[in-house]
Design a protein around this motif. Structure first.
Motif, PDB file in Angstrom:
ATOM      1  N   MET A  73      83.055   6.585  30.079  1.00 65.50           N
ATOM      2  CA  MET A  73      83.316   6.932  28.686  1.00 65.50           C
ATOM      3  C   MET A  73      82.184   6.410  27.820  1.00 65.50           C
ATOM      4  SD  MET A  73      87.274   5.942  28.230  1.00 65.50           S
ATOM      5  CE  MET A  73      88.377   7.303  28.090  1.00 65.50           C
ATOM      6  N   TYR A  74      81.943   7.125  26.731  1.00 65.57           N
ATOM      7  CA  TYR A  74      81.018   6.653  25.710  1.00 65.57           C
ATOM      8  C   TYR A  74      81.842   6.226  24.509  1.00 65.57           C
ATOM      9  CZ  TYR A  74      77.123   8.539  28.349  1.00 65.57           C
ATOM     10  OH  TYR A  74      76.193   8.785  29.319  1.00 65.57           O
ATOM     11  N   LEU A  75      81.583   5.026  24.015  1.00 65.24           N
ATOM     12  CA  LEU A  75      82.282   4.484  22.858  1.00 65.24           C
ATOM     13  C   LEU A  75      81.336   4.527  21.666  1.00 65.24           C
ATOM     14  CD1 LEU A  75      84.636   2.883  21.518  1.00 65.24           C
ATOM     15  CD2 LEU A  75      83.474   0.823  22.290  1.00 65.24           C
ATOM     16  N   PHE A  76      81.745   5.249  20.621  1.00 57.93           N
ATOM     17  CA  PHE A  76      80.963   5.361  19.392  1.00 57.93           C
ATOM     18  C   PHE A  76      81.643   4.550  18.304  1.00 57.93           C
ATOM     19  CE2 PHE A  76      80.177   9.150  21.828  1.00 57.93           C
ATOM     20  CZ  PHE A  76      78.816   9.359  21.696  1.00 57.93           C
ATOM     21  N   GLN A  77      80.962   3.537  17.789  1.00 62.02           N
ATOM     22  CA  GLN A  77      81.462   2.783  16.644  1.00 62.02           C
ATOM     23  C   GLN A  77      80.843   3.420  15.407  1.00 62.02           C
ATOM     24  OE1 GLN A  77      80.596  -1.348  17.250  1.00 62.02           O
ATOM     25  NE2 GLN A  77      81.727  -1.412  19.169  1.00 62.02           N
ATOM     26  N   CYS A  78      81.697   3.957  14.538  1.00 57.75           N
ATOM     27  CA  CYS A  78      81.248   4.769  13.414  1.00 57.75           C
ATOM     28  C   CYS A  78      81.804   4.252  12.095  1.00 57.75           C
ATOM     29  CB  CYS A  78      81.690   6.219  13.606  1.00 57.75           C
ATOM     30  SG  CYS A  78      81.211   6.945  15.174  1.00 57.75           S
ATOM     31  N   GLN A  79      81.258   4.826  11.021  1.00 59.57           N
ATOM     32  CA  GLN A  79      81.714   4.491   9.678  1.00 59.57           C
ATOM     33  C   GLN A  79      81.639   5.751   8.828  1.00 59.57           C
ATOM     34  OE1 GLN A  79      80.227   0.833   8.008  1.00 59.57           O
ATOM     35  NE2 GLN A  79      79.787   1.859   6.092  1.00 59.57           N
ATOM     36  N   SER A  80      82.685   5.980   8.022  1.00 59.37           N
ATOM     37  CA  SER A  80      82.737   7.143   7.141  1.00 59.37           C
ATOM     38  C   SER A  80      83.590   6.837   5.933  1.00 59.37           C
ATOM     39  CB  SER A  80      83.346   8.354   7.855  1.00 59.37           C
ATOM     40  OG  SER A  80      82.510   8.825   8.869  1.00 59.37           O
ATOM     41  N   GLU A  81      83.439   7.684   4.928  1.00 59.16           N
ATOM     42  CA  GLU A  81      84.301   7.590   3.763  1.00 59.16           C
ATOM     43  C   GLU A  81      85.537   8.442   4.026  1.00 59.16           C
ATOM     44  OE1 GLU A  81      84.251   8.704  -0.952  1.00 59.16           O
ATOM     45  OE2 GLU A  81      82.371   8.169   0.012  1.00 59.16           O
TER      46      GLU A  81
ATOM     47  N   GLU B 163      86.471   3.951  15.847  1.00 57.04           N
ATOM     48  CA  GLU B 163      85.865   4.110  17.161  1.00 57.04           C
ATOM     49  C   GLU B 163      86.312   5.429  17.784  1.00 57.04           C
ATOM     50  OE1 GLU B 163      86.696   0.722  19.614  1.00 57.04           O
ATOM     51  OE2 GLU B 163      85.520  -0.625  18.337  1.00 57.04           O
ATOM     52  N   LEU B 164      85.336   6.186  18.258  1.00 66.08           N
ATOM     53  CA  LEU B 164      85.584   7.421  18.986  1.00 66.08           C
ATOM     54  C   LEU B 164      85.156   7.210  20.426  1.00 66.08           C
ATOM     55  CD1 LEU B 164      84.032  10.036  16.525  1.00 66.08           C
ATOM     56  CD2 LEU B 164      86.435   9.468  16.781  1.00 66.08           C
TER      57      LEU B 164
ATOM     58  N   LEU C 207      90.281   9.389  19.376  1.00 68.66           N
ATOM     59  CA  LEU C 207      90.178   8.468  18.262  1.00 68.66           C
ATOM     60  C   LEU C 207      90.854   7.193  18.725  1.00 68.66           C
ATOM     61  CD1 LEU C 207      89.486   7.756  15.327  1.00 68.66           C
ATOM     62  CD2 LEU C 207      91.678   8.753  14.671  1.00 68.66           C
ATOM     63  N   PHE C 208      90.050   6.182  19.053  1.00 68.58           N
ATOM     64  CA  PHE C 208      90.604   4.986  19.678  1.00 68.58           C
ATOM     65  C   PHE C 208      91.099   3.973  18.644  1.00 68.58           C
ATOM     66  CE2 PHE C 208      90.181   0.924  22.052  1.00 68.58           C
ATOM     67  CZ  PHE C 208      91.158   1.195  22.991  1.00 68.58           C
ATOM     68  N   LYS C 209      90.284   3.648  17.662  1.00 66.50           N
ATOM     69  CA  LYS C 209      90.673   2.690  16.620  1.00 66.50           C
ATOM     70  C   LYS C 209      90.289   3.233  15.264  1.00 66.50           C
ATOM     71  CE  LYS C 209      90.013  -1.605  19.223  1.00 66.50           C
ATOM     72  NZ  LYS C 209      89.243  -2.858  19.246  1.00 66.50           N
TER      73      LYS C 209
ATOM     74  N   MET D 106      91.071  -3.212  12.549  1.00 61.70           N
ATOM     75  CA  MET D 106      91.288  -1.851  12.982  1.00 61.70           C
ATOM     76  C   MET D 106      92.540  -1.790  13.863  1.00 61.70           C
ATOM     77  SD  MET D 106      87.589  -0.145  13.796  1.00 61.70           S
ATOM     78  CE  MET D 106      86.869  -1.459  14.730  1.00 61.70           C
ATOM     79  N   LYS D 107      93.226  -0.676  13.762  1.00 63.20           N
ATOM     80  CA  LYS D 107      94.455  -0.456  14.511  1.00 63.20           C
ATOM     81  C   LYS D 107      94.177   0.516  15.662  1.00 63.20           C
ATOM     82  CE  LYS D 107      98.999   1.524  13.744  1.00 63.20           C
ATOM     83  NZ  LYS D 107      99.852   2.206  12.772  1.00 63.20           N
ATOM     84  N   ILE D 108      94.704   0.219  16.845  1.00 69.32           N
ATOM     85  CA  ILE D 108      94.531   1.112  17.994  1.00 69.32           C
ATOM     86  C   ILE D 108      95.435   2.318  17.833  1.00 69.32           C
ATOM     87  CG2 ILE D 108      94.824   1.357  20.475  1.00 69.32           C
ATOM     88  CD1 ILE D 108      94.026  -1.539  20.783  1.00 69.32           C
ATOM     89  N   VAL D 109      94.820   3.506  17.896  1.00 73.03           N
ATOM     90  CA  VAL D 109      95.546   4.763  17.739  1.00 73.03           C
ATOM     91  C   VAL D 109      95.607   5.511  19.071  1.00 73.03           C
ATOM     92  CG1 VAL D 109      95.601   6.960  16.500  1.00 73.03           C
ATOM     93  CG2 VAL D 109      94.780   4.917  15.350  1.00 73.03           C
ATOM     94  N   ALA D 110      94.474   5.621  19.763  1.00 70.04           N
ATOM     95  CA  ALA D 110      94.341   6.290  21.060  1.00 70.04           C
ATOM     96  C   ALA D 110      94.948   7.689  21.042  1.00 70.04           C
ATOM     97  CB  ALA D 110      94.925   5.447  22.167  1.00 70.04           C
ATOM     98  N   LYS D 111      94.440   8.537  20.132  1.00 72.02           N
ATOM     99  CA  LYS D 111      94.941   9.900  19.974  1.00 72.02           C
ATOM    100  C   LYS D 111      93.829  10.910  20.312  1.00 72.02           C
ATOM    101  CE  LYS D 111      96.962  10.683  16.031  1.00 72.02           C
ATOM    102  NZ  LYS D 111      97.276  11.125  14.670  1.00 72.02           N
TER     103      LYS D 111
END
Length: 87
Positions: free
Chosen positions: A55-63, A72-73, A84-86, A1-6
Motif C-alpha cells: 500500500m501507498y500511504l499519502f499524508q495530505c492536507q486540504s481545505e 491520510e489516503l 480514506l484512512f484518517k 485524526m480519527k480512523i475512518v477506513a472507508k
C-alpha cells in the motif's frame, strides 16, 4: 485524526515512472451527503506492507468546509482501491 477506513472514489494522476498523485476524492458521510475534496498538498508518501498487501500511504492536507484539515489516503496496489484512512 480519527480512523475512518472507508473505501472512496479518487481521481489520481499516474506518471510513466509509476509515481501516483491523488488529485481529488469523493466521500459520503453518515447523512448520505456527498463531499468532493481537492487534495491541496501532499505532505508525505510512504510505501507499507500490511498483511502481505503493498500500500501507498499519502499524508495530505486540504481545505474542507472552510478549515484546513490533514488526512491520510491509502492506495492498495493489488486491488487498485483507495481508502480514506484518517481524517
Amino acid at each position: 485524526m480519527k480512523i475512518v477506513a472507508k473505501v472512496i472514489e479518487v481521481i489520481a494522476w499516474f506518471k510513466e515512472n509509476g509515481d501516483i498523485r491523488p488529485i481529488k476524492f469523493r466521500m459520503t458521510d453518515a447523512q448520505s451527503e456527498v463531499t468532493v475534496v481537492k487534495v491541496d498538498q501532499i505532505i508525505a508518501v510512504e510505501k507499507e506492507k500490511f498483511a502481505g498487501n503493498v500500500m501507498y500511504l499519502f499524508q495530505c492536507q486540504s481545505e474542507i468546509e472552510g478549515e484546513m484539515k490533514r488526512f491520510e489516503l491509502k492506495y492498495e496496489v493489488d486491488t487498485c482501491r483507495w481508502i480514506l484512512f484518517k481524517i
